[in-house]
Design an enzyme around this catalytic site. Structure first.
Site, PDB file in Angstrom:
ATOM      1  N   CYS A 280       0.811  -1.228   0.000  1.00 41.87           N
ATOM      2  CA  CYS A 280       0.000   0.000   0.000  1.00 41.87           C
ATOM      3  C   CYS A 280       0.843   1.276   0.000  1.00 41.87           C
ATOM      4  O   CYS A 280       0.336   2.347  -0.318  1.00 41.87           O
ATOM      5  CB  CYS A 280      -0.949   0.003   1.188  1.00 41.87           C
ATOM      6  SG  CYS A 280      -2.080  -1.391   1.176  1.00 41.87           S
TER       7      CYS A 280
ATOM      8  N   HIS B 255      -2.973   7.410   3.030  1.00 43.41           N
ATOM      9  CA  HIS B 255      -3.464   6.135   2.500  1.00 43.41           C
ATOM     10  C   HIS B 255      -4.837   5.864   3.114  1.00 43.41           C
ATOM     11  O   HIS B 255      -5.012   5.955   4.329  1.00 43.41           O
ATOM     12  CB  HIS B 255      -2.469   5.027   2.862  1.00 43.41           C
ATOM     13  CG  HIS B 255      -2.971   3.666   2.519  1.00 43.41           C
ATOM     14  ND1 HIS B 255      -3.546   3.374   1.302  1.00 43.41           N
ATOM     15  CD2 HIS B 255      -2.996   2.514   3.242  1.00 43.41           C
ATOM     16  CE1 HIS B 255      -3.898   2.104   1.280  1.00 43.41           C
ATOM     17  NE2 HIS B 255      -3.580   1.563   2.436  1.00 43.41           N
TER      18      HIS B 255
ATOM     19  N   ASN C 288     -10.084   0.621   0.708  1.00 42.97           N
ATOM     20  CA  ASN C 288      -8.620   0.656   0.626  1.00 42.97           C
ATOM     21  C   ASN C 288      -8.202   0.090  -0.745  1.00 42.97           C
ATOM     22  O   ASN C 288      -8.325  -1.108  -0.977  1.00 42.97           O
ATOM     23  CB  ASN C 288      -8.063  -0.189   1.786  1.00 42.97           C
ATOM     24  CG  ASN C 288      -6.552  -0.296   1.765  1.00 42.97           C
ATOM     25  OD1 ASN C 288      -5.892   0.056   0.783  1.00 42.97           O
ATOM     26  ND2 ASN C 288      -5.994  -0.809   2.844  1.00 42.97           N
TER      27      ASN C 288
HETATM   28  N1  COA Z   1     -18.339  -7.626  10.625  1.00 44.79           N
HETATM   29  C1  COA Z   1     -18.700  -7.877  11.900  1.00 44.79           C
HETATM   30  N2  COA Z   1     -17.839  -8.203  12.859  1.00 44.79           N
HETATM   31  C2  COA Z   1     -16.550  -8.284  12.507  1.00 44.79           C
HETATM   32  C3  COA Z   1     -16.100  -8.010  11.219  1.00 44.79           C
HETATM   33  C4  COA Z   1     -17.040  -7.687  10.252  1.00 44.79           C
HETATM   34  N3  COA Z   1     -16.738  -7.425   8.972  1.00 44.79           N
HETATM   35  N4  COA Z   1     -14.756  -8.148  11.184  1.00 44.79           N
HETATM   36  C5  COA Z   1     -14.387  -8.488  12.425  1.00 44.79           C
HETATM   37  N5  COA Z   1     -15.467  -8.574  13.229  1.00 44.79           N
HETATM   38  C6  COA Z   1     -15.528  -8.907  14.656  1.00 44.79           C
HETATM   39  C7  COA Z   1     -14.341  -9.715  15.112  1.00 44.79           C
HETATM   40  O1  COA Z   1     -14.547 -11.087  14.839  1.00 44.79           O
HETATM   41  C8  COA Z   1     -14.312  -9.405  16.581  1.00 44.79           C
HETATM   42  O2  COA Z   1     -15.280 -10.223  17.240  1.00 44.79           O
HETATM   43  P1  COA Z   1     -14.965 -10.848  18.697  1.00 44.79           P
HETATM   44  O3  COA Z   1     -14.776  -9.659  19.598  1.00 44.79           O
HETATM   45  O4  COA Z   1     -16.182 -11.646  18.962  1.00 44.79           O
HETATM   46  O5  COA Z   1     -13.715 -11.640  18.514  1.00 44.79           O
HETATM   47  C9  COA Z   1     -14.827  -7.969  16.664  1.00 44.79           C
HETATM   48  O6  COA Z   1     -15.495  -7.716  15.425  1.00 44.79           O
HETATM   49  C10 COA Z   1     -13.721  -6.963  16.845  1.00 44.79           C
HETATM   50  O7  COA Z   1     -12.675  -7.331  15.952  1.00 44.79           O
HETATM   51  P2  COA Z   1     -11.388  -6.497  15.856  1.00 44.79           P
HETATM   52  O8  COA Z   1     -10.508  -7.146  14.850  1.00 44.79           O
HETATM   53  O9  COA Z   1     -10.840  -6.233  17.213  1.00 44.79           O
HETATM   54  O10 COA Z   1     -12.004  -5.146  15.275  1.00 44.79           O
HETATM   55  P3  COA Z   1     -11.289  -3.781  15.038  1.00 44.79           P
HETATM   56  O11 COA Z   1     -12.036  -2.729  15.769  1.00 44.79           O
HETATM   57  O12 COA Z   1      -9.803  -3.863  15.261  1.00 44.79           O
HETATM   58  O13 COA Z   1     -11.543  -3.558  13.490  1.00 44.79           O
HETATM   59  C11 COA Z   1     -10.342  -3.712  11.438  1.00 44.79           C
HETATM   60  C12 COA Z   1     -11.028  -4.468  12.563  1.00 44.79           C
HETATM   61  C13 COA Z   1      -9.744  -4.704  10.468  1.00 44.79           C
HETATM   62  C14 COA Z   1     -11.401  -2.851  10.731  1.00 44.79           C
HETATM   63  C15 COA Z   1      -9.228  -2.797  12.045  1.00 44.79           C
HETATM   64  O14 COA Z   1      -8.422  -3.544  12.924  1.00 44.79           O
HETATM   65  C16 COA Z   1      -8.359  -2.180  10.989  1.00 44.79           C
HETATM   66  O15 COA Z   1      -8.790  -1.389  10.179  1.00 44.79           O
HETATM   67  N6  COA Z   1      -7.037  -2.480  10.992  1.00 44.79           N
HETATM   68  C17 COA Z   1      -6.116  -1.987  10.015  1.00 44.79           C
HETATM   69  C18 COA Z   1      -6.316  -2.762   8.732  1.00 44.79           C
HETATM   70  C19 COA Z   1      -5.671  -2.099   7.544  1.00 44.79           C
HETATM   71  O16 COA Z   1      -5.598  -0.913   7.478  1.00 44.79           O
HETATM   72  N7  COA Z   1      -5.220  -2.920   6.597  1.00 44.79           N
HETATM   73  C20 COA Z   1      -4.643  -2.489   5.382  1.00 44.79           C
HETATM   74  C21 COA Z   1      -3.292  -1.964   5.594  1.00 44.79           C
HETATM   75  S1  COA Z   1      -2.609  -1.307   4.141  1.00 44.79           S
END
Ligand code: COA
Length: 328
Positions: free
Chosen positions: A115, A255, A285
């Site tokens: 990215c 980004h 993204n």
């Molecule tokens: N819909 C519903 N629930 C979801 C879900 C979705 N699409 N994706 C994950 N969950 C759930 C998880 O299973 C977890 O459930 P649990 O508490 O029962 O285990 C809960 O939501 C929280 O998950 P978590 O991973 O802690 O959520 P988060 O607040 O960290 O959000 C992301 C997840 C991926 C959106 C976030 O971590 C993020 O944006 N990270 C950076 C990713 C990124 O930028 N990647 C590209 C880099 S170039």
């Protein structure tokens, strides 16, 4: 070393595929809700490349628009760099496919920095132009990342979209252009975001396909924290280079990964939210295409005006992070 020339962006182009995938569509594919996606990421919809449409196909209209904007033809190009994590093939490079489709005859190569690829590639182009080696370099960020998504993994499939953005980097005489670039990487953190199989470490096999190892694997929460820290650091580095401060920035183009990441970066930098450009609600993204498409839209909508101080900043797999400071 004193630079011989100033490098500046003299043309811009963007292209996104027609097909729109909304949060409501995703509700039918994985166990999620539009509300969860919107509140946790800020994303409402993303674009998906049509069947048969490859990365260089998306790059082509973006590159043609950038060339036209710069008043150049493909024959004027000295180099093509395509930043991509989803090339047409392992080789030849997407840049070579694009070169043929454009009818150019210059050198061409891909840049692999996930990215952060576009910001990395822009600094490479800056080096070639500043040193006097080349006059006109086409830099593209293009992705068909939807091809490398596990559509059963709700933690990743909601985030990504396809698209392409392009710029022409040329010699420039007045005080405008790329003032500074900064590149960072930490290879010890490679497992946080990767497509594990398809390379020499895990070659393609029936097992790698059955194991889902050809799609993006991500440790979202860990990445979130690192993204915030490294993007803040990269912005400060390019500002320090020119002895400038955060308050001098007119427009920050980050980004477009997650609105909560962008909010956290803005809070740490103490930059006004209206100076942080976002379009992720419409595209998600787009990996290396995120920054150039956002830059394109910021310029076309008049958000960026001539003379503005603009910072591009990105992070991604590698891990990598990078920033460019521009006087528009
Ligand atoms: N819909 C519903 N629930 C979801 C879900 C979705 N699409 N994706 C994950 N969950 C759930 C998880 O299973 C977890 O459930 P649990 O508490 O029962 O285990 C809960 O939501 C929280 O998950 P978590 O991973 O802690 O959520 P988060 O607040 O960290 O959000 C992301 C997840 C991926 C959106 C976030 O971590 C993020 O944006 N990270 C950076 C990713 C990124 O930028 N990647 C590209 C880099 S170039």
């Amino acid at each position: 070393m004193t630079a011989l020339y100033r490098a500046a962006i003299t043309g811009l182009g963007a292209y996104v595929p027609e097909k729109v995938l909304t949060n409501a569509d995703l509700e039918k594919i994985v166990e999620t809700t539009g509300e969860w996606i919107r509140t946790r990421t800020g994303i409402l919809e993303r674009r998906i490349a049509a069947e048969g449409q490859s990365t260089s196909d998306l790059a082509l209209p973006a590159a043609q628009e950038a060339l036209a904007g710069a008043g150049l033809t493909a024959q004027d190009l000295d180099l093509i760099i395509v930043a991509t994590a989803s090339p047409d093939m392992l080789f030849p490079s997407a840049a070579c496919y694009l070169q043929a489709k454009l009818g150019a005859s210059c050198g061409a190569f891909d840049m692999a920095a996930a990215c952060s690829g576009f910001t990395y590639a822009l600094s490479v182009a800056e080096g070639f132009v500043k040193s006097g080696i080349y006059k006109n370099v086409l830099v593209v960020g293009a992705e068909t990342i939807s091809r490398f998504i596990d559509w059963k993994d709700r933690g990743t499939c909601i985030l990504f979209g396809d698209g392409a953005g392009a710029v022409i980097v040329s010699r420039f005489k007045d005080g405008h252009g790329i003032l500074a670039s900064y590149l960072g990487a930490d290879g010890t953190q490679s497992s946080i975001l990767q497509i594990p199989a398809g390379g020499s470490m895990i070659p393609p096999s029936a097992e790698s396909v059955a194991g889902g190892l050809h799609s993006i694997k991500m440790q979202g929460p860990e990445l979130f924290k690192i993204a915030v820290k490294t993007m803040e650091q990269a912005v400060r580095k390019v500002l320090e280079h020119e002895k400038l401060q955060v308050k001098d920035i007119d427009c920050l183009i980050p980004h477009q990964a997650n609105s909560r990441i962008l909010q956290a970066v803005a809070d740490r930098l103490a930059i006004a939210p209206e100076k942080v450009f976002t379009n992720l609600e419409r595209y998600g993204n787009m990996s290396s295409a995120s920054v150039p498409v956002a830059l394109y839209e910021a310029v076309k909508t008049g958000t960026i005006q001539k003379g503005d101080l603009v910072v591009l900043v990105a992070f991604g797999g590698g891990l990598t992070w990078a920033a460019n400071l521009l006087k528009w």
